[in-house]
Write an enzyme that holds these catalytic residues in place. Structure first.
Site, PDB file in Angstrom:
ATOM      1  N   SER A  65      21.656 -41.079  44.392  1.00 54.72           N
ATOM      2  CA  SER A  65      22.538 -41.927  43.596  1.00 54.72           C
ATOM      3  C   SER A  65      23.915 -41.295  43.477  1.00 54.72           C
ATOM      4  O   SER A  65      24.043 -40.067  43.385  1.00 54.72           O
ATOM      5  CB  SER A  65      21.932 -42.095  42.199  1.00 54.72           C
ATOM      6  OG  SER A  65      22.875 -42.696  41.344  1.00 54.72           O
ATOM      7  N   TYR A 117      19.000 -38.430  34.553  1.00 53.20           N
ATOM      8  CA  TYR A 117      18.763 -39.157  35.816  1.00 53.20           C
ATOM      9  C   TYR A 117      19.581 -38.502  36.935  1.00 53.20           C
ATOM     10  O   TYR A 117      19.060 -38.232  38.021  1.00 53.20           O
ATOM     11  CB  TYR A 117      19.172 -40.620  35.624  1.00 53.20           C
ATOM     12  CG  TYR A 117      19.162 -41.471  36.874  1.00 53.20           C
ATOM     13  CD1 TYR A 117      17.974 -41.803  37.508  1.00 53.20           C
ATOM     14  CD2 TYR A 117      20.359 -41.971  37.408  1.00 53.20           C
ATOM     15  CE1 TYR A 117      17.969 -42.605  38.646  1.00 53.20           C
ATOM     16  CE2 TYR A 117      20.359 -42.771  38.535  1.00 53.20           C
ATOM     17  CZ  TYR A 117      19.162 -43.082  39.155  1.00 53.20           C
ATOM     18  OH  TYR A 117      19.159 -43.875  40.284  1.00 53.20           O
TER      19      TYR A 117
HETATM   20  N1  LIG Z   1      19.392 -50.044  41.265  1.00 49.89           N
HETATM   21  C1  LIG Z   1      20.536 -49.354  41.317  1.00 49.89           C
HETATM   22  O1  LIG Z   1      21.609 -49.784  40.869  1.00 49.89           O
HETATM   23  C2  LIG Z   1      20.516 -47.986  41.946  1.00 49.89           C
HETATM   24  C3  LIG Z   1      21.710 -47.242  42.005  1.00 49.89           C
HETATM   25  C4  LIG Z   1      21.683 -45.986  42.591  1.00 49.89           C
HETATM   26  C5  LIG Z   1      20.494 -45.494  43.139  1.00 49.89           C
HETATM   27  N2  LIG Z   1      19.376 -46.229  43.052  1.00 49.89           N
HETATM   28  C6  LIG Z   1      18.121 -45.683  43.618  1.00 49.89           C
HETATM   29  O2  LIG Z   1      17.633 -46.593  44.583  1.00 49.89           O
HETATM   30  C7  LIG Z   1      16.212 -46.532  44.623  1.00 49.89           C
HETATM   31  C8  LIG Z   1      15.634 -47.928  44.504  1.00 49.89           C
HETATM   32  O3  LIG Z   1      16.117 -48.523  43.327  1.00 49.89           O
HETATM   33  P1  LIG Z   1      15.662 -49.986  42.910  1.00 49.89           P
HETATM   34  O4  LIG Z   1      16.711 -50.468  41.961  1.00 49.89           O
HETATM   35  O5  LIG Z   1      15.301 -50.798  44.092  1.00 49.89           O
HETATM   36  O6  LIG Z   1      14.329 -49.635  42.063  1.00 49.89           O
HETATM   37  P2  LIG Z   1      13.340 -50.620  41.295  1.00 49.89           P
HETATM   38  O7  LIG Z   1      13.022 -49.951  39.991  1.00 49.89           O
HETATM   39  O8  LIG Z   1      13.832 -52.014  41.282  1.00 49.89           O
HETATM   40  O9  LIG Z   1      12.019 -50.592  42.215  1.00 49.89           O
HETATM   41  C9  LIG Z   1      11.353 -49.391  42.471  1.00 49.89           C
HETATM   42  C10 LIG Z   1       9.857 -49.572  42.612  1.00 49.89           C
HETATM   43  O10 LIG Z   1       9.322 -48.247  42.494  1.00 49.89           O
HETATM   44  C11 LIG Z   1       8.064 -48.336  41.865  1.00 49.89           C
HETATM   45  N3  LIG Z   1       7.721 -47.049  41.275  1.00 49.89           N
HETATM   46  C12 LIG Z   1       8.212 -46.527  40.117  1.00 49.89           C
HETATM   47  N4  LIG Z   1       7.613 -45.344  39.869  1.00 49.89           N
HETATM   48  C13 LIG Z   1       6.758 -45.130  40.901  1.00 49.89           C
HETATM   49  C14 LIG Z   1       5.864 -44.080  41.201  1.00 49.89           C
HETATM   50  N5  LIG Z   1       5.721 -43.035  40.369  1.00 49.89           N
HETATM   51  N6  LIG Z   1       5.128 -44.143  42.339  1.00 49.89           N
HETATM   52  C15 LIG Z   1       5.242 -45.217  43.163  1.00 49.89           C
HETATM   53  N7  LIG Z   1       6.083 -46.250  42.927  1.00 49.89           N
HETATM   54  C16 LIG Z   1       6.825 -46.202  41.806  1.00 49.89           C
HETATM   55  C17 LIG Z   1       8.241 -49.422  40.833  1.00 49.89           C
HETATM   56  O11 LIG Z   1       6.989 -49.983  40.475  1.00 49.89           O
HETATM   57  C18 LIG Z   1       9.180 -50.418  41.533  1.00 49.89           C
HETATM   58  O12 LIG Z   1       8.447 -51.470  42.148  1.00 49.89           O
HETATM   59  C19 LIG Z   1      15.807 -45.571  43.512  1.00 49.89           C
HETATM   60  O13 LIG Z   1      15.589 -44.288  44.062  1.00 49.89           O
HETATM   61  C20 LIG Z   1      16.999 -45.535  42.604  1.00 49.89           C
HETATM   62  O14 LIG Z   1      17.090 -44.324  41.872  1.00 49.89           O
HETATM   63  C21 LIG Z   1      19.338 -47.467  42.488  1.00 49.89           C
END
Ligand SMILES: NC(=O)c1ccc[n+]([C@@H]2O[C@H](COP(=O)([O-])OP(=O)(O)OC[C@H]3O[C@@H](n4cnc5c(N)ncnc54)[C@H](O)[C@@H]3O)[C@@H](O)[C@H]2O)c1
Length: 247
Positions: free
Chosen positions: A142, A155
């Protein structure tokens, strides 16, 4: 023949948003896709979508913070050639606070998911990749970690681990045909936010390309890193950020 034909790709947290789109895109490139998530119903929905589109997919439901569960579950799906460490937002969500006011009881969930998660999964798949002489590992990080973010200290600290792990492992395994990289994401428009709302317009002032990210932006970068065209890229942290930060 499709680019990833004959390869198996496991994507963690692929039950929705970035992970789900990555699973669909890698499947359309010919990979057999393993959809990991904590929630079986989410993973099954994505598998069904991929199969309906003519791709090959199966679920691998487990908690990536649990090494024993990862070892057992990944062991049941056969050789894994591509690992995407995507799960990164704890299901308990964020409690946004300046770090001085942050509740230490919330920190462990971030560390477990973003430090132990990629470590557990990477450690599990590496021996097979080394033995077969080919592998691609991509960890989703991130911009909160790479350039910093107010009210997201715990985070951000946890998201810094993935790139550090990828850089270090990249130096160990490049000679085995394995690349390890991170993608550093700015905010995704997962929730279908109204980008004309006052709050989002204020946020968008930080983006040179004036929109939030989409899962497709991320999946396209992963497809490139897993393709032959990405074979000489390793140990890198690549921002996918709409110009949110320009260095
Ligand atoms: N959404 C954003 O704005 C954003 C910004 C920067 C970085 N990110 C990173 O991008 C990645 C994806 O983000 P997203 O928004 O698609 O996430 P999200 O939360 O929408 O989806 C992630 C999925 O991971 C699953 N999950 C959570 N804990 C878990 C575990 N312990 N084991 C297995 N599965 C698990 C959840 O059930 C969920 O379905 C993440 O690494 C997040 O940190 C997201």
């Amino acid at each position: 023949m499709s680019e990833l034909s004959g390869r198996t790709a496991l994507i963690t947290g692929a039950g929705q948003n970035v992970g789900a789109q990555t699973a669909r895109v890698l499947a359309s490139a010919g990979a057999r896709v393993i959809v990991n998530d904590l929630f079986a119903d989410r993973a099954e929905t994505v598998v069904e979508q991929i199969r309906t589109a003519g791709g090959s997919a199966q679920t691998a439901v487990c908690d990536v913070t649990d090494l024993a569960a990862v070892t057992e579950t990944f062991g049941q799906v056969g050789d894994i050639d591509i690992l995407v460490n995507n799960a990164g937002i704890p299901i308990t969500g964020f409690s946004m606070a300046n770090f001085a006011d942050d509740d230490p009881a919330t920190w462990k969930a971030f560390i477990d998911l973003n430090v132990y998660g990629p470590m557990n999964c990477t450690h599990t798949v590496l021996p097979g990749m080394i033995a077969r002489g080919w592998g691609r590992i991509i960890t989703i990080s991130s911009e909160s970690a790479r350039v910093g973010d107010r009210k997201l200290g715990a985070y951000a600290a946890s998201k810094g681990a993935g790139p550090a792990l990828m850089r270090s492992v990249a130096k160990e395994v490049g000679r085995h045909g394995i690349t390890c990289n991170s993608l550093s994401l700015a905010t995704q428009n997962n929730a279908g936010l109204d980008e004309a709302s006052d709050m989002t317009l204020r946020q968008l002032k930080a983006y040179q390309v004036p929109r939030l990210g989409s899962a497709s932006d991320v999946a396209a970068a992963i497809a490139w890193l897993t393709s032959d065209d990405g074979a000489w890229v390793t140990g890198q942290t690549i921002p996918i950020n709409g110009g949110y930060a320009t260095s």
